[in-house]
Scaffold this active site. Structure first.
Site, mmCIF file in Angstrom:
data_model
loop_
_atom_site.group_PDB
_atom_site.id
_atom_site.type_symbol
_atom_site.label_atom_id
_atom_site.label_comp_id
_atom_site.label_asym_id
_atom_site.label_seq_id
_atom_site.Cartn_x
_atom_site.Cartn_y
_atom_site.Cartn_z
ATOM 1 N N HIS A 31 2.415 5.917 3.411
ATOM 2 C CA HIS A 31 3.420 5.802 2.461
ATOM 3 C C HIS A 31 4.658 6.853 2.756
ATOM 4 C CE1 HIS A 31 1.506 2.538 -0.377
ATOM 5 N NE2 HIS A 31 2.289 2.068 0.622
ATOM 6 N N ALA A 32 5.757 6.531 3.458
ATOM 7 C CA ALA A 32 6.430 7.711 3.776
ATOM 8 C C ALA A 32 6.877 8.653 2.809
ATOM 9 C CB ALA A 32 7.669 6.953 4.712
ATOM 10 N N ARG A 33 7.342 8.183 1.830
ATOM 11 C CA ARG A 33 7.960 9.027 0.752
ATOM 12 C C ARG A 33 7.050 9.968 -0.186
ATOM 13 N NH1 ARG A 33 9.713 4.058 -3.443
ATOM 14 N NH2 ARG A 33 7.831 3.314 -4.001
ATOM 15 N N GLU A 34 5.692 9.657 0.069
ATOM 16 C CA GLU A 34 4.791 10.502 -0.838
ATOM 17 C C GLU A 34 4.534 11.696 0.126
ATOM 18 O OE1 GLU A 34 1.818 7.521 -1.352
ATOM 19 O OE2 GLU A 34 3.117 6.231 -2.114
ATOM 20 N N ARG A 63 -0.853 -2.440 3.190
ATOM 21 C CA ARG A 63 -1.033 -4.079 2.621
ATOM 22 C C ARG A 63 -1.172 -4.737 4.011
ATOM 23 N NH1 ARG A 63 -0.670 -1.799 -1.094
ATOM 24 N NH2 ARG A 63 0.345 -2.071 -2.961
ATOM 25 N N GLU A 79 -4.560 9.541 -5.454
ATOM 26 C CA GLU A 79 -3.139 9.564 -5.803
ATOM 27 C C GLU A 79 -2.733 10.938 -6.256
ATOM 28 O OE1 GLU A 79 -0.651 7.140 -5.930
ATOM 29 O OE2 GLU A 79 -1.663 5.295 -5.223
HETATM 30 O O1 0X9 Z 1 0.039 0.548 -4.079
HETATM 31 C C1 0X9 Z 1 -0.481 1.193 -3.343
HETATM 32 O O2 0X9 Z 1 -0.407 1.021 -1.982
HETATM 33 C C2 0X9 Z 1 -1.136 2.469 -3.774
HETATM 34 N N1 0X9 Z 1 -0.202 3.162 -4.881
HETATM 35 S S1 0X9 Z 1 1.087 3.768 -4.350
HETATM 36 O O3 0X9 Z 1 1.629 4.210 -5.471
HETATM 37 N N2 0X9 Z 1 0.867 5.086 -3.610
HETATM 38 O O4 0X9 Z 1 1.886 3.031 -3.683
HETATM 39 C C3 0X9 Z 1 -2.409 2.072 -4.239
HETATM 40 C C4 0X9 Z 1 -3.204 1.513 -3.293
HETATM 41 C C5 0X9 Z 1 -4.635 1.102 -3.977
HETATM 42 N N3 0X9 Z 1 -5.154 0.037 -3.237
HETATM 43 C C6 0X9 Z 1 -5.364 0.051 -1.683
HETATM 44 N N4 0X9 Z 1 -5.375 1.081 -0.859
HETATM 45 N N5 0X9 Z 1 -5.548 -1.194 -1.085
HETATM 46 ZN ZN ZN Z 2 1.149 5.155 -1.687
#
Ligand code: 0X9
Ligand code: ZN
Length: 451
Positions: A204-207, A282, A409
């Protein structure tokens, strides 16, 4: 009667959103945008915030109103310590939304008074930061560009050739950047195979804190090998495989202009849409699209038209598959929920190792919290967050044999994704302790050699 009230209430929430969006472009690098922390105390309040979050995402209006905190569907205080949510509001939206929050008794406080100022401060380089970059190095007092991370890998390798074993080009991104896998660890004198841990960041780019924390930890392991017994043990016992940025195009885009600062996805031009990019977390081919992902290119959780539509995911996957069966752990760093997530993320099923992953995850976050008192929650994504299929977390466990697969996270502290750079070193130091616990658990379970 009650039903009518609910209908009116939901209707007004939608109206509130719909009537206020005319121009959804970010203006002037988020000038006057504020981030608020909402305290949620009931299912009804949670429903409202989730509804706003979904609605703006579907309408592609997250440049005006954006719920930064990923929230569960169900209000269950016994499962989750805190129900607070960060929300970003453009200057035009602030009055109307705060009025709604007040009328729904959702208490709120400002955590970022002006996002443009926060972004400017976050991007500031000291003389030392600039000098380090000019000399091919890197610091952990500023957020650096991808090319600086690559130079840092080169410099680490040339300074510590015995400990930095390889820097492999694993492929090119959509926009043509090179992606790298760095291997660090002290090779065994007998040449036998040690257990391996794979780590990546910034899918995730912004993190931004994710990549900064990861490079800090790797740098510490290598440069303190002679002086720090923890670093030495980690390097002696484990082979570490690191991809400092799993989405370099997105990361660079988020750096390129203040208006891009909140970019999450890749940068691929979608063939049938004017919306760019896909949520690379995803896009893996395990339970793809089963939950928590969408087929709308505009949205932030767009899973791509098919699994592995994103070339960056192909490279990460092939790199990791080449490490089977050595890799026993996988850590894919994100921010900013202060959670240590474990599989499965796609649904509520328990993995066969659930109890061990919980135990090791808890030990890891206990060690993390012991450093500065920052609280972390541990659990599967559906239990403490939401379902999300097609992420690195599930794929690495199901398909690459990484038993101890986690998505940490990292720090939030009310800043969300725009965490000031003076947080990098504390984040690095505390996360290092957690990673050490995971390394020890893997070493104890799998032994010093695998063959
Ligand atoms: O939604 C996400 O991809 C992650 N949270 S974020 O706020 N960094 O976007 C959680 C992902 C947890 N699940 C998987 N890795 N599938
Ligand atoms: Zn993320």
């Amino acid at each position: 009667m009650q039903l009518a009230l609910i209908v009116v209430w939901i209707g007004s929430a939608i109206l509130l959103i719909a009537s206020h969006f005319v121009d959804a472009d970010v203006k002037d690098g988020f000038r006057g945008y504020k981030v608020y922390r909402l305290t949620i105390q009931s299912q009804r309040q949670l429903d409202l915030i989730n509804r706003i979050s979904e609605d703006v995402d579907q309408k592609g209006l997250t440049d005006e109103v954006d719920v930064w905190t990923e929230l569960p569907r169900v209000f269950s205080p016994q499962r989750r310590n805190s129900f607070t949510a960060l929300i970003l509001l453009s200057p035009e939206k602030q009055a109307a939304f705060l009025e709604t929050f007040d009328s729904e008794s959702i208490s709120h406080e400002v955590t970022i008074p002006d996002l443009a100022v926060a972004i400017e401060e976050e991007s500031r380089f000291s003389l030392e930061d600039t000098r380090a970059v000019e000399n091919g190095g890197m610091t952990w007092t500023a957020y650096h560009r991808y090319s600086t991370m690559v130079s840092w890998m080169d410099s680490l390798r040339s300074r510590y050739p015995d400990l930095v074993n390889e820097k492999v080009m694993i492929g090119k991104t959509y926009e043509g950047r090179n992606m790298y896998l760095l291997k660090v660890g002290k090779p065994r004198a007998d040449g036998k195979m040690k257990p391996g841990i794979y780590m990546d960041a910034n899918i995730h780019a912004r993190e931004w804190i994710a990549g900064a924390t990861l490079t800090f930890m790797v740098n510490k392991m290598v440069t303190e090998y002679e002086t720090n017994s923890t670093a030495r043990r980690m390097m002696n016992e484990i082979d570490w495989y690191i991809v400092p940025s799993a989405n370099p195009d997105g990361y660079e885009y988020s750096h390129a202009a203040p208006n891009n600062r909140l970019w999450r996805k890749t940068r691929r031009v979608n063939p049938f849409s004017t919306d760019t990019g896909c949520d690379a977390n995803r896009n893996f081919d395990f339970k793809w699209m089963v939950a928590g992902a969408v087929q709308t290119p505009r949205e932030n959780t767009y899973a791509g038209a098919f699994p592995y539509s994103e070339i960056e995911n192909v490279h990460v996957t092939e790199a990791l598959l080449a490490l089977v069966p050595q890799v026993k752990g996988m850590l894919s760093f994100h921010s900013a929920a202060q959670m240590w997530l474990l599989p499965w993320a796609y649904g509520y099923e328990r993995s066969e190792d659930y109890d061990e992953l919980m135990r090791v995850g808890r030990a890891a976050t206990d060690a993390l919290t012991a450093v500065y008192g920052i609280p972390y929650e541990v659990g599967t994504a559906p239990d403490i967050l939401y379902r999300a299929a097609g992420g690195t977390l599930d794929w690495a466990k199901a398909k690459a044999g990484a038993k101890y697969s986690y998505t940490p996270e990292l720090r939030d502290l009310g800043f969300g994704f725009v965490l000031p750079p003076n947080q990098i070193i504390p984040s690095g130091l505390e996360t290092f302790e957690a990673v050490n616990v995971i390394a020890q658990a893997i070493f104890e379970e799998f032994g010093p050699t695998l063959n």
